[in-house]
Motif scaffolding. Structure first.
Motif, PDB file in Angstrom:
ATOM      1  N   GLY A   1     -26.174   9.947  25.453  1.00  0.00           N
ATOM      2  CA  GLY A   1     -26.458  11.017  26.417  1.00  0.00           C
ATOM      3  C   GLY A   1     -25.944  12.375  25.980  1.00  0.00           C
ATOM      4  N   ASP A   2     -25.430  13.130  26.942  1.00  0.00           N
ATOM      5  CA  ASP A   2     -24.948  14.473  26.653  1.00  0.00           C
ATOM      6  C   ASP A   2     -23.827  14.457  25.628  1.00  0.00           C
ATOM      7  OD1 ASP A   2     -26.733  15.449  28.465  1.00  0.00           O
ATOM      8  OD2 ASP A   2     -25.301  15.592  30.108  1.00  0.00           O
ATOM      9  N   ARG A   3     -23.038  13.395  25.611  1.00  0.00           N
ATOM     10  CA  ARG A   3     -21.920  13.314  24.678  1.00  0.00           C
ATOM     11  C   ARG A   3     -22.418  13.302  23.234  1.00  0.00           C
ATOM     12  NH1 ARG A   3     -16.656  12.452  23.961  1.00  0.00           N
ATOM     13  NH2 ARG A   3     -15.901  10.825  22.549  1.00  0.00           N
ATOM     14  N   TYR A   4     -23.588  12.734  22.991  1.00  0.00           N
ATOM     15  CA  TYR A   4     -24.132  12.719  21.637  1.00  0.00           C
ATOM     16  C   TYR A   4     -24.341  14.149  21.131  1.00  0.00           C
ATOM     17  CZ  TYR A   4     -27.277  12.020  17.725  1.00  0.00           C
ATOM     18  OH  TYR A   4     -27.849  12.057  16.485  1.00  0.00           O
ATOM     19  N   PHE A   5     -24.888  15.006  21.977  1.00  0.00           N
ATOM     20  CA  PHE A   5     -25.165  16.380  21.549  1.00  0.00           C
ATOM     21  C   PHE A   5     -23.895  17.229  21.511  1.00  0.00           C
ATOM     22  CE2 PHE A   5     -29.158  14.738  23.157  1.00  0.00           C
ATOM     23  CZ  PHE A   5     -29.996  15.043  22.102  1.00  0.00           C
ATOM     24  N   ASN A   6     -22.828  16.719  22.100  1.00  0.00           N
ATOM     25  CA  ASN A   6     -21.545  17.413  22.051  1.00  0.00           C
ATOM     26  C   ASN A   6     -20.735  17.001  20.829  1.00  0.00           C
ATOM     27  OD1 ASN A   6     -19.432  19.105  23.273  1.00  0.00           O
ATOM     28  ND2 ASN A   6     -18.342  17.188  23.561  1.00  0.00           N
ATOM     29  N   ILE A   7     -20.953  15.782  20.336  1.00  0.00           N
ATOM     30  CA  ILE A   7     -20.090  15.231  19.300  1.00  0.00           C
ATOM     31  C   ILE A   7     -20.186  16.017  17.992  1.00  0.00           C
ATOM     32  CG2 ILE A   7     -21.684  13.532  18.299  1.00  0.00           C
ATOM     33  CD1 ILE A   7     -19.368  11.551  18.275  1.00  0.00           C
ATOM     34  N   VAL A   8     -21.346  16.620  17.733  1.00  0.00           N
ATOM     35  CA  VAL A   8     -21.488  17.352  16.469  1.00  0.00           C
ATOM     36  C   VAL A   8     -20.655  18.633  16.461  1.00  0.00           C
ATOM     37  CG1 VAL A   8     -23.754  16.419  15.955  1.00  0.00           C
ATOM     38  CG2 VAL A   8     -23.565  18.527  17.292  1.00  0.00           C
ATOM     39  N   GLY A   9     -20.131  19.044  17.613  1.00  0.00           N
ATOM     40  CA  GLY A   9     -19.308  20.237  17.667  1.00  0.00           C
ATOM     41  C   GLY A   9     -17.843  19.945  17.907  1.00  0.00           C
ATOM     42  N   MET A  10     -17.441  18.679  17.721  1.00  0.00           N
ATOM     43  CA  MET A  10     -16.065  18.289  18.009  1.00  0.00           C
ATOM     44  C   MET A  10     -15.211  18.234  16.742  1.00  0.00           C
ATOM     45  SD  MET A  10     -16.787  15.313  20.851  1.00  0.00           S
ATOM     46  CE  MET A  10     -15.149  15.281  21.529  1.00  0.00           C
ATOM     47  N   GLU A  11     -13.929  18.448  16.910  1.00  0.00           N
ATOM     48  CA  GLU A  11     -12.969  18.349  15.809  1.00  0.00           C
ATOM     49  C   GLU A  11     -12.428  16.930  15.759  1.00  0.00           C
ATOM     50  OE1 GLU A  11      -8.554  20.079  14.475  1.00  0.00           O
ATOM     51  OE2 GLU A  11      -9.516  20.744  16.344  1.00  0.00           O
ATOM     52  N   VAL A  12     -12.430  16.329  14.560  1.00  0.00           N
ATOM     53  CA  VAL A  12     -11.940  14.967  14.392  1.00  0.00           C
ATOM     54  C   VAL A  12     -10.438  14.995  14.117  1.00  0.00           C
ATOM     55  CG1 VAL A  12     -12.089  12.867  13.003  1.00  0.00           C
ATOM     56  CG2 VAL A  12     -14.157  14.178  13.534  1.00  0.00           C
ATOM     57  N   VAL A  13      -9.683  14.234  14.901  1.00  0.00           N
ATOM     58  CA  VAL A  13      -8.226  14.165  14.753  1.00  0.00           C
ATOM     59  C   VAL A  13      -7.853  12.760  14.302  1.00  0.00           C
ATOM     60  CG1 VAL A  13      -6.001  14.408  15.901  1.00  0.00           C
ATOM     61  CG2 VAL A  13      -7.921  15.888  16.574  1.00  0.00           C
ATOM     62  N   LEU A  14      -7.213  12.655  13.130  1.00  0.00           N
ATOM     63  CA  LEU A  14      -6.802  11.361  12.588  1.00  0.00           C
ATOM     64  C   LEU A  14      -5.337  11.100  12.906  1.00  0.00           C
ATOM     65  CD1 LEU A  14      -8.445  11.560   9.039  1.00  0.00           C
ATOM     66  CD2 LEU A  14      -9.405  10.605  11.136  1.00  0.00           C
ATOM     67  N   PRO A  15      -4.921   9.831  12.977  1.00  0.00           N
ATOM     68  CA  PRO A  15      -3.509   9.522  13.234  1.00  0.00           C
ATOM     69  C   PRO A  15      -2.620  10.003  12.092  1.00  0.00           C
ATOM     70  CG  PRO A  15      -4.726   7.531  12.657  1.00  0.00           C
ATOM     71  CD  PRO A  15      -5.745   8.605  12.866  1.00  0.00           C
ATOM     72  N   ASP A  16      -1.435  10.432  12.431  1.00  0.00           N
ATOM     73  CA  ASP A  16      -0.509  10.974  11.431  1.00  0.00           C
ATOM     74  C   ASP A  16      -0.044   9.931  10.424  1.00  0.00           C
ATOM     75  OD1 ASP A  16      -0.646  13.457  12.602  1.00  0.00           O
ATOM     76  OD2 ASP A  16       1.071  13.091  13.936  1.00  0.00           O
ATOM     77  N   ASN A  17      -0.078   8.650  10.810  1.00  0.00           N
ATOM     78  CA  ASN A  17       0.460   7.613   9.922  1.00  0.00           C
ATOM     79  C   ASN A  17      -0.530   7.147   8.859  1.00  0.00           C
ATOM     80  OD1 ASN A  17      -1.374   6.172  11.384  1.00  0.00           O
ATOM     81  ND2 ASN A  17       0.098   4.704  12.236  1.00  0.00           N
ATOM     82  N   GLY A  18      -1.700   7.777   8.799  1.00  0.00           N
ATOM     83  CA  GLY A  18      -2.680   7.415   7.782  1.00  0.00           C
ATOM     84  C   GLY A  18      -3.387   6.098   8.026  1.00  0.00           C
ATOM     85  N   ALA A  19      -3.294   5.583   9.250  1.00  0.00           N
ATOM     86  CA  ALA A  19      -3.907   4.289   9.560  1.00  0.00           C
ATOM     87  C   ALA A  19      -5.429   4.340   9.473  1.00  0.00           C
ATOM     88  CB  ALA A  19      -3.474   3.826  10.952  1.00  0.00           C
ATOM     89  N   VAL A  20      -6.004   5.526   9.641  1.00  0.00           N
ATOM     90  CA  VAL A  20      -7.452   5.700   9.557  1.00  0.00           C
ATOM     91  C   VAL A  20      -7.740   6.807   8.555  1.00  0.00           C
ATOM     92  CG1 VAL A  20      -9.565   6.273  10.807  1.00  0.00           C
ATOM     93  CG2 VAL A  20      -7.749   4.991  11.964  1.00  0.00           C
ATOM     94  N   THR A  21      -8.542   6.501   7.537  1.00  0.00           N
ATOM     95  CA  THR A  21      -8.888   7.520   6.555  1.00  0.00           C
ATOM     96  C   THR A  21     -10.069   8.340   7.047  1.00  0.00           C
ATOM     97  OG1 THR A  21     -10.489   6.141   5.363  1.00  0.00           O
ATOM     98  CG2 THR A  21      -8.155   5.946   4.728  1.00  0.00           C
ATOM     99  N   ALA A  22     -10.287   9.464   6.399  1.00  0.00           N
ATOM    100  CA  ALA A  22     -11.420  10.309   6.769  1.00  0.00           C
ATOM    101  C   ALA A  22     -12.737   9.562   6.590  1.00  0.00           C
ATOM    102  CB  ALA A  22     -11.413  11.591   5.928  1.00  0.00           C
ATOM    103  N   ALA A  23     -12.840   8.773   5.510  1.00  0.00           N
ATOM    104  CA  ALA A  23     -14.067   8.012   5.267  1.00  0.00           C
ATOM    105  C   ALA A  23     -14.293   6.964   6.358  1.00  0.00           C
ATOM    106  CB  ALA A  23     -13.996   7.346   3.896  1.00  0.00           C
ATOM    107  N   GLU A  24     -13.215   6.293   6.781  1.00  0.00           N
ATOM    108  CA  GLU A  24     -13.338   5.291   7.847  1.00  0.00           C
ATOM    109  C   GLU A  24     -13.729   5.944   9.165  1.00  0.00           C
ATOM    110  OE1 GLU A  24     -10.133   1.890   6.393  1.00  0.00           O
ATOM    111  OE2 GLU A  24      -9.417   3.670   7.460  1.00  0.00           O
ATOM    112  N   ALA A  25     -13.172   7.115   9.430  1.00  0.00           N
ATOM    113  CA  ALA A  25     -13.524   7.831  10.654  1.00  0.00           C
ATOM    114  C   ALA A  25     -14.988   8.240  10.631  1.00  0.00           C
ATOM    115  CB  ALA A  25     -12.636   9.057  10.816  1.00  0.00           C
ATOM    116  N   ALA A  26     -15.454   8.752   9.491  1.00  0.00           N
ATOM    117  CA  ALA A  26     -16.859   9.150   9.370  1.00  0.00           C
ATOM    118  C   ALA A  26     -17.780   7.950   9.569  1.00  0.00           C
ATOM    119  CB  ALA A  26     -17.099   9.787   8.004  1.00  0.00           C
ATOM    120  N   ALA A  27     -17.394   6.791   9.002  1.00  0.00           N
ATOM    121  CA  ALA A  27     -18.203   5.583   9.154  1.00  0.00           C
ATOM    122  C   ALA A  27     -18.267   5.155  10.610  1.00  0.00           C
ATOM    123  CB  ALA A  27     -17.610   4.456   8.300  1.00  0.00           C
TER     124      ALA A  27
END
Length: 235
Positions: free
Chosen positions: A49-75
């Protein structure tokens, strides 16, 4: 994506399409942040829904402990949001004409649905469908947004080995395939495009028998869609 979702992936060609849809989605929201948590309970879920069209303008925040990599977040973002960019605007005709008396996936249902879309099939093809042990369908739709050739886009989806587009193609099996290339009445398939798609399909299938039909439908605009029905263990 292959690492994170090894058993649940469609051919990666589908996610290539979804990725291009996201890249060309106009931001129409409030922005904000998309936060990933170490327990995998991230905000990437429920992006419809509306969230889909909002997601392309959002900033991605990863955990500080490195538990999630940028590639994993993108996937994960692509995995969760991809289906919601497809709103089913293609007009396949009156659904009242579709075969309600059979269950989807049954050979008789698949045969009736194919004939509802493209007309009567040759008798030998009918018998192949009715005697098959499995039927798989995959759709390859160009997402060029006017930036490249629609047929060459489909060529990349089919022939690029990175996309695993031969997932349902088994040269060692008794198999044949039905292909339907859809374009719109406003932008029909040209003679040159038909020659090129025949060349592409020939390379893709190799020794596996195939048939190609060209049809028109509404909702594709300048794009093209190639639908393939894989009929396995047919007689």
């Amino acid at each position: 994506m292959k690492k994170k979702y090894p058993t649940a992936l469609l051919p990666l060609s589908r996610y290539k399409e979804d990725y291009d849809i996201i890249l060309n989605t106009v931001f129409s929201g409030e922005g904000g942040t998309l936060t990933f948590h170490p327990d995998s309970d991230s905000d990437a879920y429920m992006c419809e829904g509306d969230r889909y069209f909002n997601i392309v303008g959002m900033e991605v925040v990863l955990p500080d402990n490195g538990a999630v990599t940028a590639a994993e977040a993108a996937a994960e973002i692509l995995w969760c949001s991809a289906p919601f960019g497809r709103y089913g605007e293609i007009d396949w005709g009156d659904v009242a004409d579709w075969p309600e008396e059979f269950e989807p996936g049954e050979p008789r249902w698949e045969l009736a649905l194919l004939e509802a879309k493209i007309g009567p099939l040759p008798e030998r093809t009918k018998q192949s469908l009715l005697s098959s042990s499995s039927i798989e369908k995959v759709y390859y739709e160009s997402q060029t947004y006017g930036k490249s050739c629609r047929i060459e886009y489909i060529a990349d989806l089919l022939l690029n080995p990175l996309y695993n587009s031969k997932k349902y193609l088994g040269p060692s099996k008794k198999q044949e395939c039905i292909c339907v290339l859809y374009t719109t009445p406003e932008h029909p398939c040209t003679t040159a495009e038909q020659s090129r798609i025949i060349e592409i399909i020939g390379k893709y299938f190799g020794s596996t028998p195939w048939q190609l039909f060209t049809r028109q439908c509404k909702g594709l605009a300048h794009e093209a869609e190639l639908d393939i029905t894989y009929i396995t263990d047919c007689e």
